[in-house]
Design an enzyme around this catalytic site. Structure first.
Site, mmCIF file in Angstrom:
data_model
loop_
_atom_site.group_PDB
_atom_site.id
_atom_site.type_symbol
_atom_site.label_atom_id
_atom_site.label_comp_id
_atom_site.label_asym_id
_atom_site.label_seq_id
_atom_site.Cartn_x
_atom_site.Cartn_y
_atom_site.Cartn_z
ATOM 1 N N HIS A 126 58.903 29.233 24.331
ATOM 2 C CA HIS A 126 58.320 28.001 23.106
ATOM 3 C C HIS A 126 59.582 27.156 23.503
ATOM 4 O O HIS A 126 58.972 26.116 24.095
ATOM 5 C CB HIS A 126 59.084 29.165 21.971
ATOM 6 C CG HIS A 126 58.664 30.274 21.419
ATOM 7 N ND1 HIS A 126 59.859 30.996 20.374
ATOM 8 C CD2 HIS A 126 57.302 30.380 20.709
ATOM 9 C CE1 HIS A 126 58.719 32.096 20.225
ATOM 10 N NE2 HIS A 126 57.524 31.113 20.255
ATOM 11 N N SER A 145 58.002 36.807 20.249
ATOM 12 C CA SER A 145 59.393 37.063 19.874
ATOM 13 C C SER A 145 59.756 38.719 19.813
ATOM 14 O O SER A 145 60.913 39.251 19.910
ATOM 15 C CB SER A 145 59.487 36.880 19.017
ATOM 16 O OG SER A 145 59.583 35.129 18.997
ATOM 17 N N LYS A 198 57.664 38.656 4.677
ATOM 18 C CA LYS A 198 58.110 39.445 5.804
ATOM 19 C C LYS A 198 59.894 38.657 6.337
ATOM 20 O O LYS A 198 59.977 37.949 6.501
ATOM 21 C CB LYS A 198 57.523 38.669 7.415
ATOM 22 C CG LYS A 198 56.676 39.657 8.798
ATOM 23 C CD LYS A 198 55.898 38.934 8.775
ATOM 24 C CE LYS A 198 56.241 39.002 9.919
ATOM 25 N NZ LYS A 198 55.099 38.428 11.623
ATOM 26 N N ARG A 218 49.063 32.156 25.961
ATOM 27 C CA ARG A 218 49.703 32.980 26.899
ATOM 28 C C ARG A 218 48.266 33.438 28.130
ATOM 29 O O ARG A 218 48.402 33.284 28.737
ATOM 30 C CB ARG A 218 50.671 34.242 25.900
ATOM 31 C CG ARG A 218 51.655 33.534 26.227
ATOM 32 C CD ARG A 218 52.671 34.400 25.285
ATOM 33 N NE ARG A 218 52.224 35.185 24.520
ATOM 34 C CZ ARG A 218 52.056 35.528 22.914
ATOM 35 N NH1 ARG A 218 53.227 35.523 23.026
ATOM 36 N NH2 ARG A 218 51.954 35.951 21.801
#
Ligand code: PNS
Length: 173
Positions: free
Chosen positions: A32, A143, A56, A105
Site C-alpha cells: 500500500h 493485509s 467487519k 497485484r
C-alpha cells in the site's frame, strides 16, 4: 511580478488533480505504502480513504488505522488520511475528487477491481479509476496474508512499515 505570481497560483488551484486511494488498510502494508508514494507523485493531492465497515471487525479499529497511516505517510506533503462510510463516489463528490487510484497485484485482482471500477463509473461517469501495478517485490503481499503470518508467529518485518511490526505482533497475542 506579484500579479503574475498570483495568476499562476490561481490557475494551479483550479487545475488541481485530486485522487483518492480507498481501502480497508487493516493493516497498511508496504505494498500500500509503495502505491501511496508513487501516486503522490502523479497527483497534486492524494487522499487515503479508510472504509468504515460496520459488518467487519478488523484487527485495528478505524481510528487506529487512520492514525497509523498518518504516521507512516507524514513525509508526503500532499497526502492526507481520513475515514469514510457509504459510497466512495459520494465521498469523492463531497471532496471534489475525480480519480480513484487502485493497486493491481496480479490477474486475480483484475476481475474484482474491474467490477468495482465499472460500478463506480456507472454511478458517476465523471469518475475514473486509475490502476497502478504493484511493484514486483510486493506482488504477493496483502493485509490478510500479513495477519495470518503474524498470527502463527512468522516474521512480518519488511512486509509492513517498521512502526507496525511490534503493534501487530502484540495484537495477535
Ligand atoms: O481494501 P479493500 O477492502 O479491497 O477496499 C475496498 C473498497 C473500500 C475500495 C470498496 O469496498 C469501496 O469502495 N467501498 C465503499 C462502498 C462503495 O462505494 N461501493 C461501490 C463500489 S462496488
Amino acid at each position: 511580478m506579484e500579479t503574475q505570481q498570483l495568476f499562476f497560483i490561481n490557475i494551479g488551484r483550479t487545475n488541481m488533480k485530486k485522487a483518492v486511494y480507498p481501502g480497508s488498510f487493516d493493516p497498511i502494508t508496504n505494498g500500500h505504502l509503495d502505491i501511496i508514494e508513487r501516486a503522490s507523485k502523479l497527483f497534486d493531492e492524494l487522499t487515503v480513504a479508510v472504509l468504515v465497515n460496520p459488518d467487519k471487525k478488523g484487527m485495528f479499529d478505524i481510528d487506529e488505522r487512520v492514525d497509523l497511516i498518518k504516521k507512516v505517510t507524514k513525509q508526503y506533503d500532499n497526502v492526507s488520511v481520513v475515514s469514510f462510510n457509504g459510497l466512495l463516489i459520494d465521498f469523492m463528490n463531497k471532496n471534489g475528487i475525480d480519480v480513484i487510484v487502485k493497486g493491481l497485484r496480479a490477474v486475480s485482482d483484475f476481475e474484482y477491481e474491474l467490477q468495482m471500477a465499472l460500478m463506480n463509473n456507472k454511478l458517476d461517469a465523471t469518475k475514473e479509476t486509475v490502476f497502478m501495478m504493484t511493484s514486483a517485490k510486493y506482488s504477493f503481499l496483502s493485509s490478510s496474508a500479513v495477519k495470518q503470518v503474524a498470527k502463527f508467529g512468522g516474521c512480518i518485518k519488511e512486509l509492513v512499515p517498521d512502526e507496525l511490526v511490534e503493534l501487530i505482533s502484540k495484537k495477535v497475542k
